[in-house]
Each structure stands twice: as structure tokens, then as C-alpha cells.
Scaffold this motif. Sequence first.
Motif, PDB file in Angstrom:
ATOM      1  N   LEU A  22       0.833  -1.048  -0.076  1.00 36.12           N
ATOM      2  CA  LEU A  22      -0.031  -0.055   0.120  1.00 36.12           C
ATOM      3  C   LEU A  22       1.016   1.253  -0.009  1.00 36.12           C
ATOM      4  CD1 LEU A  22      -2.623  -1.237   2.617  1.00 36.12           C
ATOM      5  CD2 LEU A  22      -2.888  -1.085   0.334  1.00 36.12           C
ATOM      6  N   ASP A  23       0.394   2.409  -0.768  1.00 41.01           N
ATOM      7  CA  ASP A  23       1.098   3.449  -0.828  1.00 41.01           C
ATOM      8  C   ASP A  23       0.660   4.498   0.110  1.00 41.01           C
ATOM      9  OD1 ASP A  23       2.474   6.121  -1.425  1.00 41.01           O
ATOM     10  OD2 ASP A  23       1.738   5.958  -3.595  1.00 41.01           O
ATOM     11  N   PRO A  24       1.349   4.837   1.301  1.00 43.67           N
ATOM     12  CA  PRO A  24       0.871   5.725   2.370  1.00 43.67           C
ATOM     13  C   PRO A  24       0.328   6.994   1.743  1.00 43.67           C
ATOM     14  CG  PRO A  24       2.879   4.821   2.931  1.00 43.67           C
ATOM     15  CD  PRO A  24       2.797   4.641   1.576  1.00 43.67           C
ATOM     16  N   GLY A  25       1.097   7.170   0.324  1.00 42.03           N
ATOM     17  CA  GLY A  25       0.385   8.841  -0.080  1.00 42.03           C
ATOM     18  C   GLY A  25      -0.726   8.710  -1.042  1.00 42.03           C
ATOM     19  N   ALA A  26      -1.302   7.562  -1.008  1.00 40.68           N
ATOM     20  CA  ALA A  26      -2.413   7.460  -2.111  1.00 40.68           C
ATOM     21  C   ALA A  26      -3.519   6.335  -1.466  1.00 40.68           C
ATOM     22  CB  ALA A  26      -1.914   6.637  -3.361  1.00 40.68           C
ATOM     23  N   THR A  27      -4.752   6.508  -1.786  1.00 39.04           N
ATOM     24  CA  THR A  27      -5.704   5.668  -1.363  1.00 39.04           C
ATOM     25  C   THR A  27      -5.848   4.299  -2.175  1.00 39.04           C
ATOM     26  OG1 THR A  27      -7.533   7.090  -2.524  1.00 39.04           O
ATOM     27  CG2 THR A  27      -6.829   7.317  -0.204  1.00 39.04           C
ATOM     28  N   LEU A  28      -6.523   3.272  -1.662  1.00 39.70           N
ATOM     29  CA  LEU A  28      -6.830   2.241  -2.741  1.00 39.70           C
ATOM     30  C   LEU A  28      -8.270   2.362  -3.217  1.00 39.70           C
ATOM     31  CD1 LEU A  28      -5.608  -0.549  -3.425  1.00 39.70           C
ATOM     32  CD2 LEU A  28      -6.590  -1.307  -1.465  1.00 39.70           C
ATOM     33  N   SER A  29      -8.391   2.538  -4.352  1.00 41.47           N
ATOM     34  CA  SER A  29      -9.746   2.566  -5.159  1.00 41.47           C
ATOM     35  C   SER A  29     -10.860   1.766  -4.780  1.00 41.47           C
ATOM     36  CB  SER A  29      -9.422   2.813  -6.534  1.00 41.47           C
ATOM     37  OG  SER A  29      -9.077   1.653  -7.056  1.00 41.47           O
ATOM     38  N   SER A  30     -10.456   0.523  -4.558  1.00 45.96           N
ATOM     39  CA  SER A  30     -11.453  -0.630  -4.241  1.00 45.96           C
ATOM     40  C   SER A  30     -11.914  -0.367  -2.895  1.00 45.96           C
ATOM     41  CB  SER A  30     -10.865  -1.972  -4.259  1.00 45.96           C
ATOM     42  OG  SER A  30      -9.684  -2.136  -3.370  1.00 45.96           O
ATOM     43  N   LEU A  31     -11.510   0.384  -1.997  1.00 46.11           N
ATOM     44  CA  LEU A  31     -11.965   0.598  -0.598  1.00 46.11           C
ATOM     45  C   LEU A  31     -12.789   1.752  -0.462  1.00 46.11           C
ATOM     46  CD1 LEU A  31      -8.976  -0.191   1.533  1.00 46.11           C
ATOM     47  CD2 LEU A  31     -11.039  -1.778   1.108  1.00 46.11           C
ATOM     48  N   MET A  44     -22.871   9.300   9.304  1.00 50.40           N
ATOM     49  CA  MET A  44     -21.673   9.837   9.707  1.00 50.40           C
ATOM     50  C   MET A  44     -20.895  10.753   8.655  1.00 50.40           C
ATOM     51  SD  MET A  44     -21.354   8.839  13.017  1.00 50.40           S
ATOM     52  CE  MET A  44     -22.248   7.557  13.975  1.00 50.40           C
ATOM     53  N   PRO A  45     -20.392  11.970   9.206  1.00 52.15           N
ATOM     54  CA  PRO A  45     -19.880  12.789   8.270  1.00 52.15           C
ATOM     55  C   PRO A  45     -18.265  12.081   7.686  1.00 52.15           C
ATOM     56  CG  PRO A  45     -19.560  13.842  10.517  1.00 52.15           C
ATOM     57  CD  PRO A  45     -20.544  12.387  10.416  1.00 52.15           C
ATOM     58  N   ILE A  46     -17.741  11.198   8.243  1.00 47.63           N
ATOM     59  CA  ILE A  46     -16.642  10.818   8.449  1.00 47.63           C
ATOM     60  C   ILE A  46     -16.412   9.218   8.325  1.00 47.63           C
ATOM     61  CG2 ILE A  46     -14.125  11.012   9.165  1.00 47.63           C
ATOM     62  CD1 ILE A  46     -14.739  13.459  10.633  1.00 47.63           C
ATOM     63  N   ALA A  47     -15.843   8.755   7.550  1.00 46.22           N
ATOM     64  CA  ALA A  47     -15.621   7.192   7.580  1.00 46.22           C
ATOM     65  C   ALA A  47     -14.023   7.036   6.820  1.00 46.22           C
ATOM     66  CB  ALA A  47     -16.498   6.396   6.670  1.00 46.22           C
ATOM     67  N   ALA A  48     -13.575   5.975   7.477  1.00 47.97           N
ATOM     68  CA  ALA A  48     -12.014   5.615   6.812  1.00 47.97           C
ATOM     69  C   ALA A  48     -11.707   4.313   7.100  1.00 47.97           C
ATOM     70  CB  ALA A  48     -10.952   6.842   7.590  1.00 47.97           C
ATOM     71  N   VAL A  49     -10.525   3.951   6.416  1.00 48.78           N
ATOM     72  CA  VAL A  49      -9.992   2.834   6.480  1.00 48.78           C
ATOM     73  C   VAL A  49      -8.438   3.084   6.930  1.00 48.78           C
ATOM     74  CG1 VAL A  49      -8.756   0.560   5.529  1.00 48.78           C
ATOM     75  CG2 VAL A  49     -11.235   1.270   4.927  1.00 48.78           C
ATOM     76  N   ASN A  50      -8.147   2.933   8.009  1.00 47.96           N
ATOM     77  CA  ASN A  50      -6.837   3.552   8.580  1.00 47.96           C
ATOM     78  C   ASN A  50      -5.763   2.263   8.785  1.00 47.96           C
ATOM     79  OD1 ASN A  50      -7.370   6.067   8.631  1.00 47.96           O
ATOM     80  ND2 ASN A  50      -8.319   6.078  10.806  1.00 47.96           N
ATOM     81  N   MET A  51      -4.729   2.127   8.195  1.00 48.79           N
ATOM     82  CA  MET A  51      -3.736   1.303   8.430  1.00 48.79           C
ATOM     83  C   MET A  51      -2.493   1.698   9.346  1.00 48.79           C
ATOM     84  SD  MET A  51      -5.367  -0.342   6.133  1.00 48.79           S
ATOM     85  CE  MET A  51      -4.345  -2.076   6.251  1.00 48.79           C
ATOM     86  N   ILE A  52      -2.278   0.865  10.189  1.00 50.18           N
ATOM     87  CA  ILE A  52      -1.285   1.308  11.239  1.00 50.18           C
ATOM     88  C   ILE A  52       0.109   0.857  11.051  1.00 50.18           C
ATOM     89  CG2 ILE A  52      -1.088   1.273  13.850  1.00 50.18           C
ATOM     90  CD1 ILE A  52      -3.718   2.260  12.746  1.00 50.18           C
ATOM     91  N   GLY A  53       1.017   2.038  10.712  1.00 45.09           N
ATOM     92  CA  GLY A  53       2.342   1.676  10.385  1.00 45.09           C
ATOM     93  C   GLY A  53       3.144   1.774  11.906  1.00 45.09           C
ATOM     94  N   SER A  54       4.321   1.591  11.720  1.00 46.27           N
ATOM     95  CA  SER A  54       5.116   1.546  13.023  1.00 46.27           C
ATOM     96  C   SER A  54       5.014   2.738  13.796  1.00 46.27           C
ATOM     97  CB  SER A  54       6.806   1.491  12.519  1.00 46.27           C
ATOM     98  OG  SER A  54       7.287   2.568  11.725  1.00 46.27           O
ATOM     99  N   ASP A  55       5.036   4.099  13.202  1.00 51.30           N
ATOM    100  CA  ASP A  55       4.805   5.196  13.981  1.00 51.30           C
ATOM    101  C   ASP A  55       3.633   6.144  13.465  1.00 51.30           C
ATOM    102  OD1 ASP A  55       6.199   5.842  12.093  1.00 51.30           O
ATOM    103  OD2 ASP A  55       8.101   6.605  13.029  1.00 51.30           O
ATOM    104  N   ARG A  56       3.384   5.899  12.421  1.00 49.66           N
ATOM    105  CA  ARG A  56       2.252   6.782  11.765  1.00 49.66           C
ATOM    106  C   ARG A  56       1.063   5.901  11.241  1.00 49.66           C
ATOM    107  NH1 ARG A  56       2.799  12.128  11.768  1.00 49.66           N
ATOM    108  NH2 ARG A  56       1.775  12.228   9.679  1.00 49.66           N
ATOM    109  N   PHE A  58      -2.154   5.791   7.973  1.00 50.84           N
ATOM    110  CA  PHE A  58      -2.159   6.303   6.698  1.00 50.84           C
ATOM    111  C   PHE A  58      -3.694   5.834   6.148  1.00 50.84           C
ATOM    112  CE2 PHE A  58       0.186   2.474   5.921  1.00 50.84           C
ATOM    113  CZ  PHE A  58      -0.437   1.830   4.608  1.00 50.84           C
ATOM    114  N   PHE A  59      -4.084   6.625   5.259  1.00 53.76           N
ATOM    115  CA  PHE A  59      -5.667   6.226   5.077  1.00 53.76           C
ATOM    116  C   PHE A  59      -5.619   5.462   3.755  1.00 53.76           C
ATOM    117  CE2 PHE A  59      -6.833  10.760   6.130  1.00 53.76           C
ATOM    118  CZ  PHE A  59      -7.575  10.216   7.422  1.00 53.76           C
ATOM    119  N   ALA A  60      -5.992   4.291   3.804  1.00 52.96           N
ATOM    120  CA  ALA A  60      -6.060   3.220   2.535  1.00 52.96           C
ATOM    121  C   ALA A  60      -7.454   3.748   1.907  1.00 52.96           C
ATOM    122  CB  ALA A  60      -6.229   1.894   3.098  1.00 52.96           C
ATOM    123  N   ALA A  61      -8.174   4.434   2.532  1.00 51.92           N
ATOM    124  CA  ALA A  61      -9.592   4.963   2.228  1.00 51.92           C
ATOM    125  C   ALA A  61     -10.061   6.029   3.118  1.00 51.92           C
ATOM    126  CB  ALA A  61     -10.702   4.023   1.401  1.00 51.92           C
TER     127      ALA A  61
END
Length: 208
Positions: A22-31, A44-56, A58-61
Motif C-alpha cells: 500500500l502507498d501511504p500517499g495514495a488511497t486504494l480505489s477498491s476501498l 456519519m460525516p467521516i468514514a475511513a480505512v486506517n492502516m497502522i504503521g510503525s509510528d504513523r 495512513f488512509f487506505a480510503a
Amino acid sequence: MKCPSIPDDDPQRLKALCEYALDPGATLSSLSPVVRIASRMFDMPIAAVNMIGSDRVFFAASHGLGEGSVDMTRDASFCAHAILTENGMIVRDAERDERFHDNPLVTGPSHIRFYAGVPLRSPEGYALGALCILDNSPHQNFTAEDHARLTELARMASDRLELRCIEVASEHCAEMDTTVLTGDAPVIHFDRALRITGWNEATSQLWG
């Protein structure tokens, strides 16, 4: 603010996450459809798929929230807490929760008051991230049925992540040096479940 703990299997979890490329700088279109459905389903106004890295984190969507507007450190992440749970985490009013009342996502411009998130797991069981819904208002009436529906959407997101992993593996096989595949050394390909997915001519000659 209570920071999320780091699980003992975090190195293995991070290794599993890398397999999705996964690219931390780009979302995954399928999600993207999954987070849009989650936003509409729960109003809800906000929904996200968040991936948990070592210390940061990032949004997958994401829907309704830009990465540049929030603290994406693992220490501040609600989802980093959610992946430590078996079935997910619900925070009905973050300002009244001792874990999050002074969290920058609560006290800052994002002003998160409600959070519900369900872990997204690899086939090996590692929690890679979470599907979550958020609001700037508390929700005391989020029910067990709501949680079950969010869990179903999380399974959909996990399935789409697995398709991504299969695509990455297929691309890797396609890019392999043909001299290896046609050489004298036997070569056998396995998928993540250790099922044989392919072999070269040298393998056929050796084992039939």
C-alpha cells in the motif's frame, strides 16, 4: 492522553502489512465504496480505512476527512487502540472518555467526539488497520446491531484488501526473471497459505 500499547507481535504485523504494497500517499480505489457506504449507512460525516504503521497511520480510503487536517501519529490514533481489541472499539463521547479527552484529535480542529472502529485482519490474524466511522457529535445510541453492521462492512474491506494482496503477488510473479523460470534449478511458487501456485520445467522433470 493514553497512548495505544504496542503488541508483542507488531514486527510480524508490520511485515504482513508490507505484503499489501500500500502507498501511504495514495488511497486504494477498491476501498472507496466501502467508506462511502459506511458514511451513508450510519449517517456519519467521516468514514475511513486506517492502516497502522510503525509510528504513523495512513488512509487506505477516507470520506469526509483529509489527511493534512489531522494528527496521523500512531500515538494519537483511535484506530491504533481499536486494533488491540478482538471485535472493535466504540467511543460514544470522546470528551468524557479518560483515554481520549485530551487527545489532539478531540481537542484540536478535528474535534472528534464519536468513534467506532473494527479491526481489519490478515488471513494470519494480524490486525493491519481498522474501518472506522467518526462524528463531531457524541452518539450514545450506537447499538449492538449497528456494531454488527459495521463489522460486516469491515469484512468487505478485508476481502478487498486480500484481493489487493493477490494482485501484488501476481504482479511479482509476472516480473520474475524468465531465466530463473526456464533455468536448470527447480522453482516452485507458493501463495500465503502455502498452496502451490506454479512451477517451472525443471521442477516437472525432477518430480513429474
